[in-house]
Write an enzyme that holds these catalytic residues in place. Structure first.
Site, short mmCIF file in Angstrom:
data_model
loop_
_atom_site.label_atom_id
_atom_site.label_comp_id
_atom_site.label_asym_id
_atom_site.label_seq_id
_atom_site.Cartn_x
_atom_site.Cartn_y
_atom_site.Cartn_z
N HIS A 132 -2.61 2.89 -4.55
CA HIS A 132 -2.17 2.36 -3.45
C HIS A 132 -0.68 2.09 -3.53
O HIS A 132 -0.21 0.96 -3.37
CB HIS A 132 -2.88 1.42 -2.89
CG HIS A 132 -4.13 1.82 -2.28
ND1 HIS A 132 -4.27 2.53 -1.04
CD2 HIS A 132 -5.55 1.74 -2.73
CE1 HIS A 132 -5.87 2.93 -0.95
NE2 HIS A 132 -6.38 2.29 -2.03
N ASP B 278 0.84 -1.18 0.01
CA ASP B 278 0.07 -0.07 -0.02
C ASP B 278 0.98 1.27 0.06
O ASP B 278 2.20 1.16 -0.12
CB ASP B 278 -0.96 -0.07 0.95
CG ASP B 278 -2.08 0.71 0.57
OD1 ASP B 278 -2.39 1.78 0.49
OD2 ASP B 278 -3.36 -0.04 1.02
N GLU C 177 -9.86 2.72 -5.57
CA GLU C 177 -9.57 4.03 -4.91
C GLU C 177 -8.47 4.75 -5.98
O GLU C 177 -7.23 5.38 -5.36
CB GLU C 177 -8.95 4.19 -3.67
CG GLU C 177 -10.41 3.96 -2.60
CD GLU C 177 -10.06 3.76 -1.25
OE1 GLU C 177 -10.91 4.29 -0.59
OE2 GLU C 177 -8.84 3.42 -0.74
#
Length: 801
Positions: free
Chosen positions: A293, A222, A356
């Protein structure tokens, strides 16, 4: 800020100060709650209080008892391995461990047998038959036999004292024919934001197995850290596995030098974890998150990114704009990483993330736009879809299946790809209708970083609560999904994101007992689920957790208190509540409540001062240590941040945030809405009140908001460091006070502001804010006190204008 060691958090539960009782009372309560369980001479629990509830259980007459002298026999070497695991469960639980042997069943023995003719639709199915003359566990596959051993262990722990008495451990006679409802019964752990040791991972795998969970989704990469060794790319861990935490947490208190937070798993450690999981019939699903990420990876190898800015893993949370670029060399990098991961993880699935991925950098990059034209991608989401498609083909060529978060549905998706639906269940419904397999994992029901109760004893996280009963109520197969598509629902998965979970005790608090509710939904037939019955069985599960040293959350089993005071009359109306609806016993005479104490039925009207001691009970035993709530005229003039309300319609995202210091150990915790920091004391009685005393701390503002940044609001500052603003009648109501803020907090990390109130009186909703955009730090409210007019500071320029 660094918290003074003399600072008191004022951890009050609404209008009451929550006090720990004397140690002797606590020990007595723990024992009464079943620390050792029922005595061996008592009648056994008829159904063993099993969690998850079996598919079919038929009680039978009689009782089987076993001791360390009871023979435990296996039909062959394969069954013997399971029998030894059963013995290991007993040993870990502090129960007698019989000798294990190979042989045919005999009277008085426990026998494990694999039967090739065992007829079952699932390899995880088993039959367990217990009678006065012995116990037999039969399955057609070692996975089923293992789960039969788990059930037998649960039966033993449901009724066991120390097991050393002459009567041994009692198990009620019964027959169980059992198999799971779903093939994917999962748990995801985020090891990227905060890192767990291999020992803690092993402990969690043991707990998963004893809940009959079979899929461990391991989030290893991440923005904040890269946690898996990739030998071809050593900088991924040399650079990407370390970050400097925000604020004082990133400073060595002895030297003042930066203090990095580091950690990664070597490939040997990965193999160890995978093998340990496999012994417990748990498949490990690794995650390589793309294209977003990706900050830690790009910090290690800048040529992978789409920005000229130098990046580093940082101690901030939220959504970052940093994406892998779309170059051929980057795709080769990802395939090379996957090649090493595939060799480490023999399971069927590899997770590629996909969530995301804010496309701002791609949109601004001439090279990415040119690459999109070369590949025929109509927009940035289509470009992400091409990356997913390529990795799906690569994985398929290595015998693997791709799974990703539901954003991957926003582009064309290969038919064999599986979707994990986290933004509600709608993505899962859409995916199933398109013929994709689905794992349901909605944040609204199965995110375990959400808090379990409104107690001030909850750890940092998202105060929007997901209670045990709400987890239990989740149904993975939506009514809206057509019958012909329901076969695509593989199961469900709970997710534990660890931004706010610095250490293992908090992790276990977040997971248990909610993971038991997940387990029952994954295993038990939908028609047989029953919340009241689960609640009956849950206290025995807590006993098992204590035997295994699992730090389950006590907050769902504690009592909460709310007091509504009448200052003029000198009385308080006190409401008691247990989050899970267990009965409450209480006292007002200073004694500890027991099973004979009054049963709470309605709010208590008491003269001030008063101390109420209360505990939640089940079957005559307290479920947690009793608590004391003290109320007097002074305490009812103060509210902690946990007791204050969120200002309506402006907060958007409420978080329970931890202070940045001290570097080690416990820190202060604050409830704050980061998009619009604002606190409200609803229906405050301002008669006779001349001022507010507001205690504030200051912590780093460590959030990346991406496209949500425009939603952040603050009131304009009139002075250099902003002002404390107090309004009556809500935030749009009458200004009552405006007090300039200092440049910095005091040495203990806090500041107290005296705010004389103009035109105060009656009952009003007090809105409390600090003006100005104070980033990279933010002021947070710790507590607010009403100051009677006789004791209030003299009104000066600080008063409302």
């Amino acid at each position: 800020m660094t918290l003074s060691r003399t600072h008191s958090r004022y951890r009050w539960l609404l209008a009451g100060i929550m006090l720990a009782l004397l140690a002797g009372c606590g020990e007595r309560a723990a024992g009464g709650a079943g620390a050792a369980g029922t005595a061996a001479s008592e009648a056994p629990v008829a159904d063993g209080a099993l969690i998850p509830k079996p598919a079919r259980l038929q009680p039978a007459p009689g009782v089987f008892r076993f001791t360390a002298a009871t023979p435990v026999l296996a039909a062959d070497a394969a069954a013997e391995a399971v029998a030894r695991q059963f013995a290991g469960f007993l040993q870990t639980s502090g129960l007698p461990v019989p000798e294990i042997g190979v042989g045919e069943p005999v009277d008085g023995a426990i026998h494990f047998r694999l039967d090739p003719a065992f007829d079952a639709a699932s390899p995880e199915a088993y039959t367990l038959e217990a009678g006065p003359d012995g116990v037999e566990v039969i399955a057609g596959d070692s996975a089923g036999l293992f789960y039969g051993a788990v059930t037998l262990w649960q039966l033993a722990t449901a009724n066991a004292g120390d097991g050393d008495g002459p009567d041994g451990i009692a198990i009620a006679a019964m027959r169980i024919d059992d198999a799971p409802r779903f093939g994917w019964r999962g748990f995801m752990l985020d090891s990227a934001r905060h890192f767990q040791s291999v020992e803690e991972i092993r402990k969690l795998l043991d707990a998963m197995a004893l809940h009959k969970l079979n899929t461990f989704h391991w989030h290893l990469t991440d923005d904040q850290g890269w946690r898996i060794e990739i030998k071809r790319y050593p900088k991924l861990t040399e650079v990407g596995a370390c970050r400097i935490p925000a604020g004082d947490g990133g400073i060595d208190p002895a030297t003042g030098a930066p203090r990095p937070y580091c950690g990664f798993y070597t490939q040997d450690q990965i193999r160890e974890v995978v093998a340990y999981a496999a012994e417990r019939h748990i498949t490990v699903v690794p995650e390589l998150d793309i294209p977003g990420h990706a900050t830690a990876a790009i910090a290690a190898y800048p040529e992978l990114g789409t920005t000229d800015r130098a990046l580093k893993p940082v101690g901030e949370w939220g959504v970052f704009e940093n994406l892998f670029n779309t170059e051929e060399a980057t795709m080769v990098f990802l395939e090379n990483v996957l090649t090493e991961m595939i060799a480490l993880f023999p399971g069927e699935y590899v997770h590629i993330g996909g969530d995301e991925a804010v496309k701002d950098q791609w949109q601004a990059s001439a090279r990415v736009q040119a690459r999109m034209r070369e590949l025929g991608a109509k927009d940035e989401m289509a470009m992400q879809g091409l990356m997913v498609e390529r990795l799906e083909k690569f994985l398929a060529g290595h015998g693997k299946r791709l799974i990703g978060w539901d954003e991957i549905l926003e582009a064309e998706l290969p038919a064999s790809a599986t979707v994990m639906s986290w933004r509600g269940i709608e993505g899962g419904i859409e995916a199933a209708r398109k013929g994709h397999d689905v794992v349901m994992s909605p944040s609204s029901d199965l995110y375990l970083d959400y808090l379990q109760t409104g107690s001030p004893d909850e750890p940092p996280g998202r105060p929007a609560t997901i209670t045990v009963d709400e987890v239990y109520a989740f149904e993975p197969v939506p009514d809206a999904l057509e019958a012909g598509q329901r076969r695509h629902i593989l199961g469900l998965q709970a997710n534990m994101w660890t931004e706010h979970t610095r250490f293992d005790a908090r992790l276990e608090h977040n997971l248990f007992p909610r993971l038991a509710a997940v387990a029952e939904t994954g295993w038990t037939p939908a028609a047989d689920k029953d919340w009241d019955d689960f609640r009956r069985r849950l206290p025995v599960q807590l006993q098992r957790y204590r035997r295994l040293d699992i730090g389950y959350a006590k907050t769902p089993f504690q009592v909460q208190a709310v007091a509504d005071d009448d200052r003029a009359a000198g009385t308080a109306t006190i409401e008691l509540d247990n989050p899970l609806g267990y009965e409450i016993r209480y006292t007002t005479d200073g004694s500890a409540p027991d099973a004979a104490s009054p049963l709470y039925r309605a709010p208590l009207q008491q003269p001030l001062p008063v101390e109420v001691k209360a505990a939640a009970f089940f079957d005559g035993r307290p479920l947690a240590e009793p608590q004391a709530f003290a109320f007097d005229a002074a305490s009812l003039l103060t509210r902690s941040d946990e007791q204050l309300a969120t200002c309506p319609d402006v907060g958007r995202l409420l978080l329970r945030l931890e202070d940045d210091g001290p570097a080690d150990g416990e820190r202060a915790i604050f409830n704050v809405t980061i998009f619009y920091p604002c606190w409200q004391w609803n229906d405050a009685d301002l008669d006779g009140i001349g001022a507010l005393k507001v205690r504030l701390g200051r912590i780093p503002y460590y959030f990346q908001l991406a496209h949500d940044e425009p939603h952040r609001r603050f009131e304009p500052a009139r002075s250099a460091h902003g002002e404390l603003l107090v309004h009556g009648g809500g935030c749009d109501g009458m200004p009552l006070a405006t007090v300039p803020m200092p440049a910095a907090p005091d040495a203990d990390g806090f500041v107290e502001i005296d705010a004389p109130l103009a035109q105060a009186g009656g009952r009003q909703d007090l809105c409390i804010r600090v003006s100005g955009d104070t980033r990279p730090t933010m002021w947070v409210v710790d507590r607010v006190s009403l100051v009677p007019a006789a004791a209030a500071p003299v009104e000066a320029d600080a008063a409302a204008r």
